[in-house]
Design an enzyme around this catalytic site. Structure first.
Site, mmCIF file in Angstrom:
data_model
loop_
_atom_site.group_PDB
_atom_site.id
_atom_site.type_symbol
_atom_site.label_atom_id
_atom_site.label_comp_id
_atom_site.label_asym_id
_atom_site.label_seq_id
_atom_site.Cartn_x
_atom_site.Cartn_y
_atom_site.Cartn_z
ATOM 1 N N GLY A 215 0.964 -1.102 0.280
ATOM 2 C CA GLY A 215 0.209 -0.356 -0.129
ATOM 3 C C GLY A 215 0.733 0.704 0.007
ATOM 4 C CB THR B 97 -4.298 -6.606 -5.753
ATOM 5 O OG1 THR B 97 -5.530 -6.965 -4.774
ATOM 6 C CG2 THR B 97 -5.029 -6.422 -6.994
ATOM 7 C CE LYS C 89 -4.993 1.817 6.405
ATOM 8 N NZ LYS C 89 -4.234 1.295 4.857
ATOM 9 C CE LYS D 282 2.100 8.887 12.491
ATOM 10 N NZ LYS D 282 2.892 8.602 12.132
ATOM 11 C CB SER E 242 -3.613 5.936 6.269
ATOM 12 O OG SER E 242 -3.748 5.823 8.541
ATOM 13 N NE ARG F 183 -8.750 0.533 2.287
ATOM 14 C CZ ARG F 183 -8.688 1.547 1.425
ATOM 15 N NH1 ARG F 183 -9.060 0.808 0.240
ATOM 16 N NH2 ARG F 183 -8.055 2.573 1.311
ATOM 17 N N PRO F 184 -12.811 -1.913 6.782
ATOM 18 C CG PRO F 184 -12.130 -3.956 7.277
ATOM 19 C CD PRO F 184 -12.356 -3.133 6.315
ATOM 20 C CG LEU F 185 -12.692 2.785 10.397
ATOM 21 C CD1 LEU F 185 -13.436 3.241 10.687
ATOM 22 C CD2 LEU F 185 -12.082 3.517 8.649
#
Length: 294
Positions: free
Chosen positions: A11, A34, A73, A176, A245, A254-256
């Protein structure tokens, strides 16, 4: 001799690392979900095409490597487990390019004893609709001070991805995390960085960040009272169209990473007896935006 390297998850972050390595002649194996013929990174002063193909079958991973950059992720770690099993040996270092402060406990169960190295990622990179990645600044990693970090330093030496080692990694990681946590507000508004120019959003952000700061300090982070203001000022200084993101994931349905980026604050707060009233409101909303139902 250069270490053998694989990037799992091509990604925005994975593509940036792969491009930095390819640019200096250390092209890694690229592993993902992919099939693609190449990866593309572009920005104001950079355009790099990384030759593929992207490997999609862990059975054809090619054996263990010295270094795995895990760039999926936190919601995708379990799905990436077959890649870790195929690429990890006893001496492999898995550098986790992932949000949060719990990388080691999240990833270690899948690495068959390989060393897991957390990293703090400072990458202004965004995936584009055509599959390419736009880099909007200088990429940088911060690593904890330890022997495993030298494998990463060696791999990234002389690349456009700068790397530094922090003696107090806990403080860097939590700082962060505070930045990531407040970025969650962008999910709930559907807006980009320009929203932080609003006075009411800035005030809410400061209150939320002070709550997060109290938990971070209880966890051992040494962070001053000025940090919330620095983070909000940072968002206000970004281009108004700068995304994040977690917002991109929300737009794409998409799932977070709500638990990694936001849910950790009230969880750790409860462990220390610290009230987190703003988190107690925000986290269920983020969880519902991610997981439904409805």
């Amino acid at each position: 001799m250069d270490p053998s390297i694989a990037v799992v998850g091509p990604g925005a972050i994975g593509t940036t690392v792969a491009a930095a390595l390819h640019e200096v002649g250390r092209t890694p194996r690229i592993c993902g979900r992919t099939a693609r013929e190449r990866l593309e990174l572009h920005g104001e002063a950079v355009r790099i095409a990384v030759p593929g193909p992207v490997r999609i079958d862990p059975a054809r991973a090619g054996g263990a490597v010295d270094l795995v950059f895990l760039a999926v992720k936190s919601t995708q770690v379990e799905a990436a487990a077959p890649w870790l099993a195929a690429l990890c040996g006893a001496d492999t270092v898995v550098c986790v390019l992932q949000n949060g402060v719990e990388q080691e406990s999240t990833v270690s169960p899948y690495t068959s004893g390989a060393r897991v190295l957390p990293a703090v990622v400072w990458f202004p990179a965004e995936a584009q609709p055509d599959g390419s990645v736009r880099l909007r600044g200088e990429p940088r990693l911060t690593l904890p001070d330890g022997t495993a970090s030298h494998v990463v330093l060696d791999a990234l030496r002389g690349t456009r991805c700068s790397t530094d080692v922090a003696a107090d990694f806990t403080s860097v990681a939590w700082r962060k995390l505070l930045q990531n946590a407040v970025a969650g507000l962008m999910v709930l508004t559907g807006r980009r960085s320009g929203m932080f120019a609003r006075t009411d959003i800035a005030e809410l952000s400061l209150a939320y960040l002070r709550e997060c700061l109290a938990v971070a300090r209880a966890e051992g982070a040494v962070l001053g009272d000025e940090v919330p203001h620095e983070i909000v000022d940072g968002f206000r200084s970004y281009p108004a169209d700068m995304g994040t993101s977690i917002l991109a994931d929300r737009v794409a349905d998409r799932p977070l990473e709500w638990n990694t980026r936001n849910g950790v604050v009230p969880r750790r707060g409860r462990a220390h007896g610290i009230p987190t009233p703003i988190s107690d409101l925000l986290v269920p909303l983020l969880a519902a935006a991610s997981d439904g139902p409805g």
